[in-house]
Design a protein around this motif. Structure first.
Motif, PDB file in Angstrom:
ATOM      1  N   GLY A  30      34.530  39.951  49.186  1.00 19.58           N
ATOM      2  CA  GLY A  30      35.562  39.572  47.970  1.00 19.58           C
ATOM      3  C   GLY A  30      35.784  38.055  48.151  1.00 19.58           C
ATOM      4  O   GLY A  30      35.835  37.408  46.967  1.00 19.58           O
ATOM      5  N   LYS A  31      35.611  37.460  49.359  1.00 22.00           N
ATOM      6  CA  LYS A  31      35.755  36.006  49.378  1.00 22.00           C
ATOM      7  C   LYS A  31      34.454  35.543  48.668  1.00 22.00           C
ATOM      8  O   LYS A  31      34.515  34.432  48.089  1.00 22.00           O
ATOM      9  CB  LYS A  31      35.494  35.806  50.802  1.00 22.00           C
ATOM     10  CG  LYS A  31      35.759  34.174  51.283  1.00 22.00           C
ATOM     11  CD  LYS A  31      35.789  33.821  52.817  1.00 22.00           C
ATOM     12  CE  LYS A  31      36.105  32.517  53.000  1.00 22.00           C
ATOM     13  NZ  LYS A  31      36.033  32.204  54.284  1.00 22.00           N
ATOM     14  N   ARG A  32      33.365  36.103  49.025  1.00 18.22           N
ATOM     15  CA  ARG A  32      32.093  35.707  48.338  1.00 18.22           C
ATOM     16  C   ARG A  32      32.236  35.888  46.709  1.00 18.22           C
ATOM     17  O   ARG A  32      31.744  34.856  45.990  1.00 18.22           O
ATOM     18  CB  ARG A  32      30.878  36.553  48.737  1.00 18.22           C
ATOM     19  CG  ARG A  32      29.694  36.335  48.337  1.00 18.22           C
ATOM     20  CD  ARG A  32      29.000  34.675  48.758  1.00 18.22           C
ATOM     21  NE  ARG A  32      27.701  34.479  48.381  1.00 18.22           N
ATOM     22  CZ  ARG A  32      26.935  33.472  48.710  1.00 18.22           C
ATOM     23  NH1 ARG A  32      27.723  32.485  49.402  1.00 18.22           N
ATOM     24  NH2 ARG A  32      25.856  33.285  48.429  1.00 18.22           N
ATOM     25  N   ASP A  66      21.621  42.820  35.413  1.00 23.91           N
ATOM     26  CA  ASP A  66      21.746  43.806  34.434  1.00 23.91           C
ATOM     27  C   ASP A  66      21.828  45.450  35.471  1.00 23.91           C
ATOM     28  O   ASP A  66      22.669  46.049  34.816  1.00 23.91           O
ATOM     29  CB  ASP A  66      20.281  44.120  33.654  1.00 23.91           C
ATOM     30  CG  ASP A  66      20.563  44.957  32.432  1.00 23.91           C
ATOM     31  OD1 ASP A  66      21.499  45.143  31.874  1.00 23.91           O
ATOM     32  OD2 ASP A  66      19.480  45.825  32.460  1.00 23.91           O
ATOM     33  N   ILE A  67      21.439  45.679  36.321  1.00 30.05           N
ATOM     34  CA  ILE A  67      21.364  46.688  37.252  1.00 30.05           C
ATOM     35  C   ILE A  67      22.943  46.900  37.669  1.00 30.05           C
ATOM     36  O   ILE A  67      23.527  47.786  37.731  1.00 30.05           O
ATOM     37  CB  ILE A  67      20.353  46.807  38.328  1.00 30.05           C
ATOM     38  CG1 ILE A  67      19.227  47.076  37.505  1.00 30.05           C
ATOM     39  CG2 ILE A  67      20.654  48.148  39.181  1.00 30.05           C
ATOM     40  CD1 ILE A  67      17.841  46.821  38.732  1.00 30.05           C
ATOM     41  N   PHE A  68      23.395  45.749  38.457  1.00 31.38           N
ATOM     42  CA  PHE A  68      25.006  45.829  38.884  1.00 31.38           C
ATOM     43  C   PHE A  68      25.894  46.086  37.704  1.00 31.38           C
ATOM     44  O   PHE A  68      26.801  46.521  37.991  1.00 31.38           O
ATOM     45  CB  PHE A  68      25.174  44.298  39.314  1.00 31.38           C
ATOM     46  CG  PHE A  68      24.754  43.944  40.572  1.00 31.38           C
ATOM     47  CD1 PHE A  68      23.533  44.544  41.298  1.00 31.38           C
ATOM     48  CD2 PHE A  68      25.088  42.960  41.623  1.00 31.38           C
ATOM     49  CE1 PHE A  68      22.996  44.285  42.378  1.00 31.38           C
ATOM     50  CE2 PHE A  68      24.678  42.703  42.856  1.00 31.38           C
ATOM     51  CZ  PHE A  68      23.525  43.306  43.263  1.00 31.38           C
ATOM     52  N   ASP A  69      25.436  45.536  36.413  1.00 32.28           N
ATOM     53  CA  ASP A  69      26.359  45.410  35.503  1.00 32.28           C
ATOM     54  C   ASP A  69      26.467  46.950  34.888  1.00 32.28           C
ATOM     55  O   ASP A  69      25.847  47.225  33.780  1.00 32.28           O
ATOM     56  CB  ASP A  69      26.106  44.747  34.290  1.00 32.28           C
ATOM     57  CG  ASP A  69      26.984  44.555  33.225  1.00 32.28           C
ATOM     58  OD1 ASP A  69      28.143  45.038  33.171  1.00 32.28           O
ATOM     59  OD2 ASP A  69      26.478  44.227  32.114  1.00 32.28           O
ATOM     60  N   THR A  70      27.094  48.028  35.607  1.00 28.65           N
ATOM     61  CA  THR A  70      26.943  49.429  35.191  1.00 28.65           C
ATOM     62  C   THR A  70      27.564  49.834  33.740  1.00 28.65           C
ATOM     63  O   THR A  70      27.388  50.708  33.192  1.00 28.65           O
ATOM     64  CB  THR A  70      27.494  50.378  36.264  1.00 28.65           C
ATOM     65  OG1 THR A  70      28.763  49.913  36.590  1.00 28.65           O
ATOM     66  CG2 THR A  70      26.652  50.118  37.294  1.00 28.65           C
ATOM     67  N   ASP A  71      28.633  48.927  33.259  1.00 28.73           N
ATOM     68  CA  ASP A  71      29.477  49.160  32.162  1.00 28.73           C
ATOM     69  C   ASP A  71      28.650  48.470  30.984  1.00 28.73           C
ATOM     70  O   ASP A  71      29.207  48.724  29.996  1.00 28.73           O
ATOM     71  CB  ASP A  71      30.887  49.206  32.279  1.00 28.73           C
ATOM     72  CG  ASP A  71      31.167  47.589  32.470  1.00 28.73           C
ATOM     73  OD1 ASP A  71      30.235  46.490  32.425  1.00 28.73           O
ATOM     74  OD2 ASP A  71      32.565  47.334  32.717  1.00 28.73           O
ATOM     75  N   PHE A  78      34.479  43.084  40.245  1.00 27.71           N
ATOM     76  CA  PHE A  78      34.324  43.292  41.922  1.00 27.71           C
ATOM     77  C   PHE A  78      33.908  44.520  42.176  1.00 27.71           C
ATOM     78  O   PHE A  78      32.905  44.735  43.077  1.00 27.71           O
ATOM     79  CB  PHE A  78      35.878  42.885  42.442  1.00 27.71           C
ATOM     80  CG  PHE A  78      35.756  42.969  44.004  1.00 27.71           C
ATOM     81  CD1 PHE A  78      34.946  42.135  44.592  1.00 27.71           C
ATOM     82  CD2 PHE A  78      36.624  43.867  44.693  1.00 27.71           C
ATOM     83  CE1 PHE A  78      34.933  41.968  45.899  1.00 27.71           C
ATOM     84  CE2 PHE A  78      36.409  43.839  45.963  1.00 27.71           C
ATOM     85  CZ  PHE A  78      35.580  42.988  46.762  1.00 27.71           C
ATOM     86  N   ILE A  79      34.371  45.716  41.555  1.00 25.55           N
ATOM     87  CA  ILE A  79      33.910  46.956  41.904  1.00 25.55           C
ATOM     88  C   ILE A  79      32.194  46.926  41.796  1.00 25.55           C
ATOM     89  O   ILE A  79      31.263  47.623  42.507  1.00 25.55           O
ATOM     90  CB  ILE A  79      34.660  48.053  40.988  1.00 25.55           C
ATOM     91  CG1 ILE A  79      35.953  47.960  41.489  1.00 25.55           C
ATOM     92  CG2 ILE A  79      33.945  49.494  41.344  1.00 25.55           C
ATOM     93  CD1 ILE A  79      36.339  48.580  42.735  1.00 25.55           C
ATOM     94  N   GLU A  80      31.687  46.500  40.505  1.00 30.21           N
ATOM     95  CA  GLU A  80      30.235  46.781  40.375  1.00 30.21           C
ATOM     96  C   GLU A  80      29.666  45.547  41.210  1.00 30.21           C
ATOM     97  O   GLU A  80      28.435  45.959  41.588  1.00 30.21           O
ATOM     98  CB  GLU A  80      29.959  45.822  38.876  1.00 30.21           C
ATOM     99  CG  GLU A  80      30.333  46.996  37.780  1.00 30.21           C
ATOM    100  CD  GLU A  80      30.549  46.280  36.295  1.00 30.21           C
ATOM    101  OE1 GLU A  80      30.155  46.934  35.473  1.00 30.21           O
ATOM    102  OE2 GLU A  80      30.621  45.164  36.415  1.00 30.21           O
TER     103      GLU A  80
END
Length: 178
Positions: A30-32, A66-71, A78-80
């Motif tokens: 979260g800090k990062r 792009d892979i992290f961006d699931t939506d 933060f969830i992604e």
């Protein structure tokens, strides 16, 4: 509500310690995340990631984002971020890591790596250090050796086989989107 991660043979104290470690890891992430969120919007964009010197020279940073961006909205919340980064954790299992590596090459997200996708990703990695004809030859050989069912593309199962790791028996033939 706090979840209890009890496994057979695990004491409540051990479970509490594991939860505390995971909580600490999430706080650090979260800090990062907040540090990367340059405009304070609560989401990360490509420019936020590119502010890190270690990522500026990485030819695959856009694929990873792009892979992290699931939506698919072009931003990483933060969830992604947590789900994406967890795949690199030492706690992440081999199946997650294989799934992530497969998705780097599966540009169109159809569950297969085509000749064109493999060329595109490898071209990003090698840049002008290899002529297109030589790169295409390497791609063709890779597809031929990995494609066990002869359909001209690499499935997740074939990818795992070539990497020397069989997918888990319960795993589907397609990678899961986290």
């Amino acid at each position: 509500m706090t979840r209890c991660w009890l496994r057979p043979g695990r004491t409540d104290m051990e479970s509490g310690q594991k939860n505390a470690e995971e909580g600490g890891e999430i706080r650090r992430l979260g800090k990062r995340f907040r540090k990367l969120d340059l405009d304070g919007s609560g989401s990360l964009r490509v420019d936020d990631f590119m502010s890190l010197p270690e990522l500026q020279q990485n030819p695959l940073v856009r694929r990873i984002i792009d892979i992290f961006d699931t939506d698919g909205n072009g931003e990483i919340d933060f969830i992604e971020f947590i789900r994406g980064v967890s795949q690199f954790s030492i706690r992440g299992n081999q199946q997650q890591k294989l799934n992530f590596a497969f998705r780097v090459y599966d540009v169109d997200k159809d569950g297969f790596i085509s000749n064109g996708e493999l060329f595109q990703v490898l071209k990003a990695m090698v840049g002008s250090n290899l002529q297109d004809a030589a790169l295409q030859q390497a791609v063709d050989k890779t597809i031929l050796s990995a494609d066990r069912d002869g359909d001209g593309r690499i499935s997740f199962h074939e990818f795992c086989t070539v990497s020397g790791s069989a997918p888990e028996p319960a795993a589907s033939a397609e990678p899961t989107v986290l």
